[in-house]
Design a protein around this motif. Structure first.
Motif, PDB file in Angstrom:
ATOM      1  N   PHE A   1       0.799  -1.225   0.000  1.00 37.00           N
ATOM      2  CA  PHE A   1       0.000   0.000   0.000  1.00 37.00           C
ATOM      3  C   PHE A   1       0.829   1.271   0.000  1.00 37.00           C
ATOM      4  N   ASP A   2       1.778   1.387   0.913  1.00 36.68           N
ATOM      5  CA  ASP A   2       2.438   2.675   1.137  1.00 36.68           C
ATOM      6  C   ASP A   2       3.091   3.231  -0.120  1.00 36.68           C
ATOM      7  N   ASN A   3       3.925   2.441  -0.781  1.00 39.66           N
ATOM      8  CA  ASN A   3       4.610   2.945  -1.979  1.00 39.66           C
ATOM      9  C   ASN A   3       3.653   3.163  -3.140  1.00 39.66           C
ATOM     10  N   ASN A   4       2.680   2.271  -3.263  1.00 35.24           N
ATOM     11  CA  ASN A   4       1.728   2.422  -4.367  1.00 35.24           C
ATOM     12  C   ASN A   4       0.835   3.640  -4.179  1.00 35.24           C
ATOM     13  N   ALA A   5       0.444   3.912  -2.940  1.00 38.83           N
ATOM     14  CA  ALA A   5      -0.340   5.123  -2.689  1.00 38.83           C
ATOM     15  C   ALA A   5       0.464   6.358  -3.080  1.00 38.83           C
ATOM     16  N   ALA A   6       1.756   6.339  -2.763  1.00 39.89           N
ATOM     17  CA  ALA A   6       2.613   7.482  -3.098  1.00 39.89           C
ATOM     18  C   ALA A   6       2.794   7.637  -4.605  1.00 39.89           C
ATOM     19  N   THR A   7       2.577   6.569  -5.342  1.00 41.88           N
ATOM     20  CA  THR A   7       2.672   6.624  -6.805  1.00 41.88           C
ATOM     21  C   THR A   7       1.354   7.035  -7.447  1.00 41.88           C
ATOM     22  N   PHE A   8       0.266   6.442  -7.005  1.00 40.67           N
ATOM     23  CA  PHE A   8      -1.014   6.618  -7.695  1.00 40.67           C
ATOM     24  C   PHE A   8      -1.789   7.851  -7.248  1.00 40.67           C
ATOM     25  N   LEU A   9      -1.760   8.191  -5.981  1.00 39.58           N
ATOM     26  CA  LEU A   9      -2.555   9.333  -5.527  1.00 39.58           C
ATOM     27  C   LEU A   9      -2.160  10.637  -6.230  1.00 39.58           C
ATOM     28  N   PRO A  10      -0.857  10.911  -6.422  1.00 39.75           N
ATOM     29  CA  PRO A  10      -0.508  12.128  -7.172  1.00 39.75           C
ATOM     30  C   PRO A  10      -1.031  12.135  -8.606  1.00 39.75           C
ATOM     31  N   LEU A  11      -1.215  10.959  -9.199  1.00 38.34           N
ATOM     32  CA  LEU A  11      -1.777  10.918 -10.552  1.00 38.34           C
ATOM     33  C   LEU A  11      -3.210  11.423 -10.559  1.00 38.34           C
ATOM     34  N   PHE A  12      -3.980  11.017  -9.557  1.00 38.01           N
ATOM     35  CA  PHE A  12      -5.356  11.505  -9.486  1.00 38.01           C
ATOM     36  C   PHE A  12      -5.386  13.017  -9.253  1.00 38.01           C
ATOM     37  N   VAL A  13      -4.491  13.510  -8.399  1.00 36.21           N
ATOM     38  CA  VAL A  13      -4.397  14.953  -8.162  1.00 36.21           C
ATOM     39  C   VAL A  13      -4.053  15.671  -9.465  1.00 36.21           C
ATOM     40  N   LYS A  14      -3.137  15.104 -10.222  1.00 37.93           N
ATOM     41  CA  LYS A  14      -2.726  15.687 -11.499  1.00 37.93           C
ATOM     42  C   LYS A  14      -3.909  15.847 -12.450  1.00 37.93           C
ATOM     43  N   TYR A  15      -4.710  14.807 -12.592  1.00 33.01           N
ATOM     44  CA  TYR A  15      -5.861  14.896 -13.493  1.00 33.01           C
ATOM     45  C   TYR A  15      -6.874  15.923 -13.008  1.00 33.01           C
ATOM     46  N   LEU A  16      -7.086  15.992 -11.708  1.00 36.37           N
ATOM     47  CA  LEU A  16      -8.017  16.989 -11.161  1.00 36.37           C
ATOM     48  C   LEU A  16      -7.530  18.403 -11.455  1.00 36.37           C
ATOM     49  N   LYS A  17      -6.238  18.647 -11.268  1.00 36.77           N
ATOM     50  CA  LYS A  17      -5.681  19.981 -11.510  1.00 36.77           C
ATOM     51  C   LYS A  17      -5.730  20.335 -12.991  1.00 36.77           C
ATOM     52  N   GLU A  18      -5.432  19.371 -13.842  1.00 34.85           N
ATOM     53  CA  GLU A  18      -5.431  19.641 -15.279  1.00 34.85           C
ATOM     54  C   GLU A  18      -6.827  19.952 -15.800  1.00 34.85           C
ATOM     55  N   SER A  19      -7.829  19.300 -15.260  1.00 41.77           N
ATOM     56  CA  SER A  19      -9.179  19.496 -15.794  1.00 41.77           C
ATOM     57  C   SER A  19      -9.767  20.843 -15.403  1.00 41.77           C
ATOM     58  N   GLY A  20      -9.481  21.291 -14.175  1.00 41.06           N
ATOM     59  CA  GLY A  20     -10.023  22.555 -13.699  1.00 41.06           C
ATOM     60  C   GLY A  20     -11.506  22.523 -13.386  1.00 41.06           C
ATOM     61  N   SER A  21     -12.125  21.352 -13.487  1.00 38.51           N
ATOM     62  CA  SER A  21     -13.575  21.246 -13.285  1.00 38.51           C
ATOM     63  C   SER A  21     -13.950  20.721 -11.902  1.00 38.51           C
ATOM     64  N   GLY A  22     -12.959  20.246 -11.171  1.00 37.09           N
ATOM     65  CA  GLY A  22     -13.236  19.572  -9.916  1.00 37.09           C
ATOM     66  C   GLY A  22     -13.389  18.073 -10.081  1.00 37.09           C
ATOM     67  N   PHE A  23     -13.380  17.630 -11.343  1.00 36.44           N
ATOM     68  CA  PHE A  23     -13.456  16.211 -11.666  1.00 36.44           C
ATOM     69  C   PHE A  23     -12.313  15.878 -12.618  1.00 36.44           C
ATOM     70  N   VAL A  24     -12.258  14.663 -13.147  1.00 34.88           N
ATOM     71  CA  VAL A  24     -11.040  14.276 -13.862  1.00 34.88           C
ATOM     72  C   VAL A  24     -11.005  14.707 -15.323  1.00 34.88           C
ATOM     73  N   VAL A  25     -12.126  15.210 -15.871  1.00 33.26           N
ATOM     74  CA  VAL A  25     -12.100  15.803 -17.210  1.00 33.26           C
ATOM     75  C   VAL A  25     -12.791  17.158 -17.180  1.00 33.26           C
ATOM     76  N   LYS A  26     -12.524  17.974 -18.185  1.00 38.13           N
ATOM     77  CA  LYS A  26     -12.979  19.362 -18.192  1.00 38.13           C
ATOM     78  C   LYS A  26     -14.497  19.499 -18.197  1.00 38.13           C
ATOM     79  N   SER A  27     -15.190  18.581 -18.854  1.00 39.27           N
ATOM     80  CA  SER A  27     -16.641  18.745 -18.996  1.00 39.27           C
ATOM     81  C   SER A  27     -17.397  18.485 -17.699  1.00 39.27           C
ATOM     82  N   GLY A  28     -16.726  17.911 -16.718  1.00 39.84           N
ATOM     83  CA  GLY A  28     -17.393  17.664 -15.440  1.00 39.84           C
ATOM     84  C   GLY A  28     -17.390  16.199 -15.059  1.00 39.84           C
TER      85      GLY A  28
END
Length: 204
Positions: free
Chosen positions: A125-152
């Motif tokens: 868990f520990d290392n994988n969480a450190a790998t995968f959780l930032p990916l989800f944050v990245k998609y949220l930031k890139e979309s700007g919608s609060g979800f993982v893609v721009k349309s919502g």
């Protein structure tokens, strides 16, 4: 037209996204929940010996992601174009990879598999969480919608947030360093079509 019938275990698990999509789309359906103690007897009667499966329009659809995609297209949560749909699929697949990587610890922590949860947590868990959780944050930031893609919101958001919720039950506080994901979990519950469902559903 035959009624819609959805069959899965009496838990959230990998089958919950389809229930959420059905609720979002206001699709009336029979929510068949199988008790685990009844599963050995019921298993041979199912289409593939697995759950979930969906009966809709006189058709049977198996495999959770196939069900999710079909329902998402019906209720407008598949992504607005082919590129958004590809990103939605990618995020869902990233979550699936995360799930498989942490599964030995996760199911030991739940008491469903043998092993020392503390040892398995470090390994799986520990290392994988450190790998995968930032990916989800990245998609949220890139979309700007609060979800993982721009349309919502799309079905991928339900897949990810359901898994994060399940992880938080076994590893409380694991999102302390990820305020964006904490906000994401709170945001998903404010979707107007789903507020009542989230407020009243079984949380196990």
């Amino acid at each position: 037209m035959a009624p819609v019938k959805y069959t899965y275990f009496d838990v959230r698990g990998i089958g919950e996204t389809a229930r959420i999509l059905l609720k979002y789309g206001k699709i009336d359906f029979e929510d068949v929940r199988i008790k685990k103690e009844d599963w050995p007897e019921i298993k041979p009667t199912t289409p593939t010996g697995k759950l979930p499966f969906l009966e809709i329009d006189d058709q049977i659809v198996v495999e959770s992601y196939a069900i999710n995609r079909l329902l998402a297209r019906r209720v407008g949560l598949a992504g607005k174009d082919e590129f958004e749909q590809a990103r939605v699929d990618a995020v869902a697949d990233i979550n699936k990879d995360f799930y498989y990587m942490v599964a030995p610890w996760f199911y030991a922590a739940k008491g469903n598999l043998p092993g020392d949860p503390a040892e398995l947590k470090v390994k799986h868990f520990d290392n994988n969480a450190a790998t995968f959780l930032p990916l989800f944050v990245k998609y949220l930031k890139e979309s700007g919608s609060g979800f993982v893609v721009k349309s919502g919101v799309t079905w991928a958001d339900f897949v990810v947030t359901e898994f994060l919720l399940s992880l938080s039950e076994q590893a409380p506080g694991f999102l302390e360093d990820y305020p964006e994901l904490q906000e994401y979990l709170a945001r998903i519950r404010t979707i107007p079509e789903l507020k009542d469902y989230y407020a009243t559903r079984k949380e196990e």
